[in-house]
Design an enzyme around this catalytic site. Structure first.
Site, PDB file in Angstrom:
ATOM      1  N   HIS A  28      -7.724  -5.339  -0.646  1.00  0.00           N
ATOM      2  CA  HIS A  28      -6.562  -4.567  -0.219  1.00  0.00           C
ATOM      3  C   HIS A  28      -6.093  -5.016   1.164  1.00  0.00           C
ATOM      4  CE1 HIS A  28      -4.054  -1.008  -0.927  1.00  0.00           C
ATOM      5  NE2 HIS A  28      -4.098  -0.812   0.379  1.00  0.00           N
ATOM      6  N   ASP A  42      -9.466  -5.209  -5.003  1.00  0.00           N
ATOM      7  CA  ASP A  42      -8.939  -3.936  -4.515  1.00  0.00           C
ATOM      8  C   ASP A  42      -9.422  -2.807  -5.428  1.00  0.00           C
ATOM      9  OD1 ASP A  42      -7.431  -1.855  -3.480  1.00  0.00           O
ATOM     10  OD2 ASP A  42      -5.489  -2.845  -3.776  1.00  0.00           O
ATOM     11  N   SER A  55       0.834  -1.196   0.000  1.00  0.00           N
ATOM     12  CA  SER A  55       0.000   0.000   0.000  1.00  0.00           C
ATOM     13  C   SER A  55       0.876   1.255   0.000  1.00  0.00           C
ATOM     14  CB  SER A  55      -0.974  -0.043   1.174  1.00  0.00           C
ATOM     15  OG  SER A  55      -2.001   0.906   1.014  1.00  0.00           O
TER      16      SER A  55
END
Length: 349
Positions: free
Chosen positions: A320, A290, A179
């Site tokens: 995610h 995601d 991320s």
């Protein structure tokens, strides 16, 4: 029972009123993760516990915290496999959290990186960098560079604590993150003074970067992608479009929008100078569920068109940050797949 609930509610209301009185109105909030007030006071509820570096001996990995920079309070958590043959590759890892939350001490990262060190037979340096909005970008990128400079000192130091350096192959380094951590890894390698071509690369010796692993990279842009607009998220999803926008408002320099190159590296196409910098193999891990899926696919396609060495891996049926936050058996299976793929990437270079 009813009286107690009323009292609890009253106490909560009084606490909220007290906070508002002390710090002014709340200007930004991501539910359960961060609150930012008008006077710039920041609250981060402890939604994920922080843990010490201790690990059970039977896991086959030892862990310890080290200070990188006392002045800015940057530190790292090391993970070193106990039983190893020869010198091990080094994985420099940056945690996620939208640049605004997260820690190398979060239990979910501690568990994941201990397993990753064991599965990939690599030493992992998990960097605890400064957070926004108190320290907006490029603070996290600067901390990444500082971590590399610290590693260079460790590699060159005579008589240094060799509990891990004697086992480390400093000429076999990989940058990684998930991320926002992926964004940091990417921007670190594309910033002057890191591992790019020419004098800067020579200055980093004996460190030698071999590749980059980007897990669900946190990029954005003013124009919405299809997955951002239409991909339906469960109520338990850790990243919504609203949360993503809030993270970027808090992290980017004042006055910037989401087409800032730190957020959207493709806003103006893949820059010619950037093409020259990206001379390392890059592995991009994408989650099918995601909202950032399409943006990651566009990023990979752009690198591919530019002739870069890029490997795309799509993990089906997961969202995610599944590898650190989901405990389902399905997610655990996908996490093991991811670890195996990262191991193959590291060992294949």
């Amino acid at each position: 029972m009813g009286t107690r609930n009323v009292k609890d509610g009253l106490n909560l209301s009084l606490q909220i009123d007290k906070d508002c009185h002390q710090h002014g109105a709340m200007t930004e909030e991501i539910d359960g993760l961060i609150k930012v007030y008008k006077d710039e006071h920041v609250e981060r509820p402890k939604i994920v516990p922080c843990v010490t570096s201790d690990l059970p001996h039977e896991l086959g990995v030892t862990s310890r915290d080290v200070v990188i920079d006392k002045l800015t309070n940057i530190w790292a958590r090391l993970y070193v496999p106990i039983k190893c043959h020869g010198k091990l590759p080094l994985l420099v890892y940056f945690h996620g959290g939208g640049f605004c939350v997260g820690s190398a001490a979060w239990s979910c990262y501690h568990d994941f990186l201990e397993r990753l060190a064991a599965e990939t037979s690599s030493i992992i340096v998990s960097v605890n960098y400064r957070l926004a909005p108190e320290n907006p970008l490029p603070a996290a990128y600067d901390d990444g560079i500082k971590a590399l400079m610290w590693l260079e000192q460790q590699a060159l130091s005579v008589g240094a604590d060799n509990w891990w350096t004697s086992q480390c192959n400093f000429s076999n380094i990989f940058l990684a993150g998930d991320s926002a951590g992926s964004n940091i890894a990417y921007n670190v390698i594309t910033r002057p003074g890191s591992f790019n071509a020419g004098q800067a690369a020579a200055a980093m010796k004996p460190l030698s970067l071999r590749g980059v692993v980007l897990i669900q990279p946190f990029f954005g842009g003013e124009a919405r992608t299809s997955s951002e607009k239409y991909l339906v998220q469960s109520s338990r999803s850790v990243l919504s479009l609203a949360a993503s926008d809030t993270y970027w408002r808090l992290a980017l320099p004042s006055g910037s929008n989401r087409d800032h190159p730190w957020c959207n590296p493709l806003a103006k196409g893949l820059d010619v100078e950037l093409e020259d910098l990206l001379r390392f193999p890059i592995m991009v891990c994408i989650s099918e569920m995601d909202i950032l899926k399409d943006r990651s696919l566009e990023f990979v396609a752009s690198l591919d068109r530019a002739g870069k060495m890029v490997e795309r891996v799509v993990h089906k049926g997961v969202g995610h940050a599944f590898q650190i936050l989901s405990k389902s058996q399905f997610s655990q299976t996908r996490t093991l797949e991811m670890m195996s793929q990262i191991k193959d990437f590291i060992s294949g270079i």
